[in-house]
Design an enzyme around this catalytic site. Structure first.
Site, PDB file in Angstrom:
ATOM      1  N   ALA A 168      44.614  35.993  42.542  1.00 27.21           N
ATOM      2  CA  ALA A 168      45.870  35.877  41.812  1.00 27.21           C
ATOM      3  C   ALA A 168      47.058  35.915  42.767  1.00 27.21           C
ATOM      4  O   ALA A 168      46.944  36.342  43.915  1.00 27.21           O
ATOM      5  CB  ALA A 168      45.984  37.002  40.781  1.00 27.21           C
ATOM      6  N   GLY A 222      40.023  35.198  40.794  1.00 27.43           N
ATOM      7  CA  GLY A 222      40.242  33.955  40.090  1.00 27.43           C
ATOM      8  C   GLY A 222      39.789  32.744  40.866  1.00 27.43           C
ATOM      9  O   GLY A 222      39.443  31.709  40.279  1.00 27.43           O
ATOM     10  N   GLU A 248      38.238  42.471  41.281  1.00 29.83           N
ATOM     11  CA  GLU A 248      39.284  42.963  40.379  1.00 29.83           C
ATOM     12  C   GLU A 248      39.167  44.449  40.068  1.00 29.83           C
ATOM     13  O   GLU A 248      40.176  45.110  39.784  1.00 29.83           O
ATOM     14  CB  GLU A 248      39.243  42.165  39.068  1.00 29.83           C
ATOM     15  CG  GLU A 248      39.761  40.749  39.157  1.00 29.83           C
ATOM     16  CD  GLU A 248      38.705  39.743  39.563  1.00 29.83           C
ATOM     17  OE1 GLU A 248      38.953  38.531  39.427  1.00 29.83           O
ATOM     18  OE2 GLU A 248      37.617  40.154  40.032  1.00 29.83           O
TER      19      GLU A 248
END
Length: 470
Positions: free
Chosen positions: A61, A100, A123
């Site tokens: 991200a 991502g 994450e």
């Protein structure tokens, strides 16, 4: 331009260019959608390749968007459109494909990686779970047990393991992602390789033993954490949901729950705290010293020696005419070093008035460079030098933050150490020993084991004060 489309023969190439790490900014997400539409509409393109410029594929991200309202297209929608592409869609990976970035690759139909590529879904380290299909698509490729381990740990997976596990389809010996992607596309078009639409693969077989084992391990190791348990729920949804779409909806619910968790806020606070603790405010255009003398003996010096060549720094055991900085081991005389800036390496329990001193945490994970009376530029150059030598550094002034916190917990019982660090953090900030209050939090977590998910003692003390004032 963040994303552009160009055809090479009968293969359309979607190329991401968002330096330094091709993060998934709003512009990149929008660009991917637009370039995909262009590729699908290009009747001369029989297959499409997604790749990225620079030193890495998509590394995750865009941190500049953390804490801001999300803007469409959201990443899950982008990946759904990639997966629905009517033409074979190849991801050509290099460097790292993380978070991502890996989820984008999982939405493609075939994945080829250059040697040395690493993939992962980290994450959990920010108090989150993969929110764009990672908990639904990865288990379809690797099964429940490996998906649980990979996502709850957030570890990086080397290309060889990723190939063995089925995360990627091939490792290429090509020199560039473009060469690898074009070659893979031709193999797919020639039916020499078979693409896989991950979301259309059957859900993985139930594995209650793996789920139970993971829950037992989490309850033993980190029962206070929020996101790892939500990850288990999301992977269970992958097994139990009636469709990919239903599993994705459940993943999104759990992702939003993590987003609302105070642990996520605390971990992201630390993430930003760790980005530039070695920078001295208002000092610009500083550069590392290139010629450093290590005077005396200390185990740290061996670590620095291993990193010196790659850093382009010359280390000597005695000062000479080229010396720019001296690093002085404890109990070593410095009578002949008056002509050079000196950094005195000192124990955490000692005290001194050296112009620049370096205190290494007892666990060796981080060091503090304290400026008592040196020029700010000298401190900055010394900090840049130590960082180049692979030492995690926090800069401070006047008095040592590490020593202040060490003294506080030495006087506290085991049950009171956390509150002792919180009180000490307030005193440190009030006396302006720190350049940034977040530096206190980083040192407390890395050096003294303050709970990472709380974001650090100063953050907690500040939140507690604010809550009392409401």
């Amino acid at each position: 331009m963040s994303v552009h489309y160009q055809r090479h023969g009968d293969v359309g190439v979607i190329q991401i260019a968002n330096p330094p790490v091709n993060a998934l900014s709003h512009a990149v997400r929008s660009g991917l959608v637009d370039a995909l539409k262009e590729g699908v509409a290009d009747t001369d393109a029989k297959a499409l390749v997604v790749l990225a410029d620079g030193r890495t594929f998509i590394a995750g991200a865009d941190i500049r968007e953390f804490g801001k309202p999300p803007q469409a297209p959201l990443l899950p929608d982008v990946i759904n459109q990639l997966e629905a592409c009517p033409k074979p869609l190849i991801a050509a990976l290099h460097g790292t494909a993380l978070g991502g970035g890996l989820e984008v690759a999982l939405g493609c139909h075939y994945r080829v990686a250059l040697a040395g590529t690493r993939v992962g879904l980290p994450e959990v380290k920010l108090g989150l779970l993969p929110g764009a299909g990672g908990t639904q698509r990865l288990p379809r490729l690797v099964g429940v047990e490996r998906a649980l381990e990979m996502i709850t740990s957030g570890r990086f997976v080397e290309a060889e393991e990723a190939l063995e596990a089925g995360i990627i389809d091939a490792i290429s010996n090509a020199q560039t992602p473009l060469e690898a992607g074009l070659a893979a596309a031709q193999e797919v078009l020639a039916d020499a390789q078979t693409p896989r639409i991950t979301g259309q693969l059957p859900a993985p077989a139930a594995n209650p033993q793996a789920v139970t084992a993971m829950l037992d391990w989490l309850n033993q190791q980190s029962p206070e954490l929020f996101s790892p348990f939500r990850i288990v729920e999301a992977i269970q949804a992958c097994v139990e949901a009636e469709s990919l779409e239903a599993g994705l909806r459940r993943e999104r619910e759990l992702f939003l729950a993590c987003m609302d968790s105070p642990q996520r806020a605390g971990l992201i606070h630390l993430f930003f705290a760790a980005r530039s603790p070695h920078l001295v405010p208002d000092v610009e255009k500083a550069s590392a010293f290139k010629h450093v003398a290590l005077i005396g003996e200390h185990p740290l010096f061996e670590r620095l020696q291993k990193a010196a060549q790659k850093a382009g720094i010359s280390l000597t055991s005695a000062s000479n005419e080229a010396t720019e900085l001296c690093l002085l081991a404890p109990n070593t005389t410095q009578d002949s070093l008056a002509n050079y800036p000196v950094v005195a390496l000192e124990e955490i329990g000692s005290d001194s008035d050296t112009a620049l001193s370096l205190i290494i945490a007892e666990n060796g994970q981080i060091g503090e460079l304290v400026n008592v009376s040196a020029e700010p530029l000298t401190q900055q150059r010394a900090a840049l030098t130590l960082k180049a030598l692979r030492l995690n550094i926090v800069v401070s002034q006047q008095k040592s933050i590490l020593r202040a916190m060490h003294a506080a917990i030495q006087q506290a019982s085991a049950s009171e150490k956390q509150s002792a660090l919180e009180q000490a953090s307030i005193n440190i900030a009030e006396q302006s020993f720190c350049y940034r209050e977040s530096d206190i939090d980083l040192l407390a977590v890395e050096a003294f084991g303050y709970p990472r998910h709380l974001g650090g003692p100063h953050r907690q003390a500040t939140l507690s004060t604010a809550a009392k004032d409401v």
